[in-house]
Design a protein around this motif. Sequence first.
Motif, PDB file in Angstrom:
ATOM      1  N   GLY A  17      -5.857  -2.582   2.181  1.00 34.87           N
ATOM      2  CA  GLY A  17      -7.228  -3.058   2.124  1.00 34.87           C
ATOM      3  C   GLY A  17      -7.350  -4.169   1.114  1.00 34.87           C
ATOM      4  O   GLY A  17      -6.345  -4.735   0.672  1.00 34.87           O
ATOM      5  N   THR A  18      -8.573  -4.458   0.730  1.00 33.78           N
ATOM      6  CA  THR A  18      -8.785  -5.534  -0.235  1.00 33.78           C
ATOM      7  C   THR A  18      -8.424  -5.039  -1.631  1.00 33.78           C
ATOM      8  O   THR A  18      -8.687  -3.885  -1.986  1.00 33.78           O
TER       9      THR A  18
ATOM     10  N   ASN B 240     -10.964  -3.243  -3.733  1.00 33.96           N
ATOM     11  CA  ASN B 240     -11.316  -1.849  -3.445  1.00 33.96           C
ATOM     12  C   ASN B 240     -10.217  -0.854  -3.804  1.00 33.96           C
ATOM     13  O   ASN B 240     -10.386   0.351  -3.597  1.00 33.96           O
TER      14      ASN B 240
ATOM     15  N   GLU C 128     -10.181   3.178  -3.233  1.00 36.28           N
ATOM     16  CA  GLU C 128      -9.443   3.557  -2.023  1.00 36.28           C
ATOM     17  C   GLU C 128      -8.139   4.310  -2.338  1.00 36.28           C
ATOM     18  O   GLU C 128      -7.786   5.260  -1.648  1.00 36.28           O
TER      19      GLU C 128
ATOM     20  N   GLU D   1      -5.927  -9.195   0.365  1.00 35.76           N
ATOM     21  CA  GLU D   1      -5.634  -7.862   0.892  1.00 35.76           C
ATOM     22  C   GLU D   1      -4.188  -7.500   0.620  1.00 35.76           C
ATOM     23  O   GLU D   1      -3.309  -8.361   0.611  1.00 35.76           O
TER      24      GLU D   1
END
Length: 148
Positions: A19-20, A23, A27, A63
């Motif tokens: 993901g980014t 985050n 996450e 990402e």
Amino acid sequence: MECKKVNRNFKAVGIKGGGTFANFGTEVPKLARQFLTRIDEVANHSGTEIALFEPKKDVDHLEGRYYVGVIVNETLKEVPVGMDYFETAKSYITTRGKIMNIDHLHEQLLKWIVEQGYERDLESYIVETYHPIENSDEEVEIYLPIHH
């Protein structure tokens, strides 16, 4: 805070996420909690939690991928469904401290690498291992990969 150069070989089983980078702070722990519900499926594990992170190469790199899992004591022949076995043998710059200071620990490591004249290996995963201590606190050991 002590920084030092080490050569380490990590053997682990875990679940892949991505993901980014922005985050990762929420996450990664979320996926780690999911993994822990299945930790008993992993044979011969050490009980030490581990996470591996793709390093952010530049400001346009938004990402990345990561793994959360557990260190295993030997190479596994069978890996639980939905999990991966990974092994990495590298040179690292490392330090250890309280997990609540993780951002500061990373900053100090990056500063120390420059001061010592080492070059980061941005093609290899950053490794963190997690160690419970008294008072339900936790310490993190951070390993930033470097070129020999």
